[in-house]
Structure formats: structure tokens, C-alpha cells
Design a protein around this motif. Structure first.
Motif, short mmCIF file in Angstrom:
data_model
loop_
_atom_site.label_atom_id
_atom_site.label_comp_id
_atom_site.label_asym_id
_atom_site.label_seq_id
_atom_site.Cartn_x
_atom_site.Cartn_y
_atom_site.Cartn_z
N CYS A 17 0.83 -1.21 0.00
CA CYS A 17 0.00 0.00 0.00
C CYS A 17 0.86 1.26 0.00
CB CYS A 17 -0.94 0.00 1.20
SG CYS A 17 -2.28 -1.18 1.05
N LEU A 20 2.24 1.60 -3.51
CA LEU A 20 1.15 2.00 -4.39
C LEU A 20 0.80 3.47 -4.19
CD1 LEU A 20 -0.64 0.54 -6.47
CD2 LEU A 20 -2.32 0.26 -4.66
N SER A 21 0.79 3.91 -2.95
CA SER A 21 0.49 5.31 -2.66
C SER A 21 1.53 6.24 -3.27
CB SER A 21 0.40 5.51 -1.15
OG SER A 21 0.19 6.86 -0.84
N SER A 23 3.40 5.57 -5.79
CA SER A 23 3.26 5.49 -7.25
C SER A 23 2.13 6.40 -7.72
CB SER A 23 2.97 4.06 -7.68
OG SER A 23 4.04 3.23 -7.36
N PHE A 24 1.06 6.46 -6.94
CA PHE A 24 -0.04 7.36 -7.27
C PHE A 24 0.36 8.82 -7.17
CE2 PHE A 24 -3.45 4.00 -6.15
CZ PHE A 24 -3.44 3.56 -7.47
N PHE A 27 1.70 9.53 -10.53
CA PHE A 27 0.60 9.62 -11.49
C PHE A 27 -0.15 10.94 -11.35
CE2 PHE A 27 -3.90 8.99 -12.53
CZ PHE A 27 -3.78 8.66 -13.87
N ALA A 28 -0.41 11.36 -10.12
CA ALA A 28 -1.14 12.61 -9.89
C ALA A 28 -0.31 13.81 -10.36
CB ALA A 28 -1.50 12.75 -8.41
N GLN A 31 -0.60 14.13 -14.05
CA GLN A 31 -1.89 14.68 -14.45
C GLN A 31 -2.07 16.13 -13.97
OE1 GLN A 31 -4.02 13.06 -16.45
NE2 GLN A 31 -2.48 11.44 -16.52
N ALA A 37 -1.79 14.69 -5.39
CA ALA A 37 -0.43 14.22 -5.12
C ALA A 37 -0.08 14.45 -3.65
CB ALA A 37 0.57 14.94 -6.02
N PHE A 40 -1.94 11.80 -1.55
CA PHE A 40 -1.30 10.48 -1.62
C PHE A 40 0.04 10.47 -0.88
CE2 PHE A 40 -3.90 9.51 -5.56
CZ PHE A 40 -4.66 8.54 -4.92
#
Length: 61
Positions: A17, A20-21, A23-24, A27-28, A31, A37, A40
Motif C-alpha cells: 500500500c 502504491l500510494s 506510485s499514485f 501519477f497525480a 496529471q 499528489a 497520496f
């Protein structure tokens, strides 16, 4: 030879987790959602802190 005798699924899921957080976060940022961001990033550090305190309590017990 049993390599997984000390394997803990709970700690594995917490570590997953956290990864993954973070990594997000990437991604944020891609974007250009800076508020997401930040959310996360805080969530990643909170989950990591929870896992570290859980591990510390587990080792002291």
C-alpha cells in the motif's frame, strides 16, 4: 529449506500500500493534480508510520 516461515502477509500488504500510494503520487503529478499528489504523499507517510509502529510493538512484545 523454508524461506517463507517468517513471512507476514499483514506487513506485506502494508508495504504494498505504501508503494502504491507513492506510485499514485507520480501519477497525480503527471496529471497536474497537485492536491491529489499531496493527499497520496501524506497517506503514504501515514501508512508507513503505522507499519513502523506496528513492527516496533511486535518486536518489543
Amino acid at each position: 529449506m523454508n524461506l517463507l516461515k517468517n513471512f507476514s502477509w499483514n506487513m506485506f500488504l502494508l508495504a504494498f500500500c505504501v508503494i502504491l500510494s507513492f506510485s499514485f503520487v507520480g501519477f497525480a503529478l503527471g496529471q497536474q493534480l497537485f492536491w491529489l499528489a499531496g493527499l497520496f504523499l501524506i497517506a503514504g507517510f501515514a501508512i508507513m508510520g503505522f507499519g513502523l509502529t506496528k513492527k516496533r510493538k511486535q518486536q518489543n512484545a
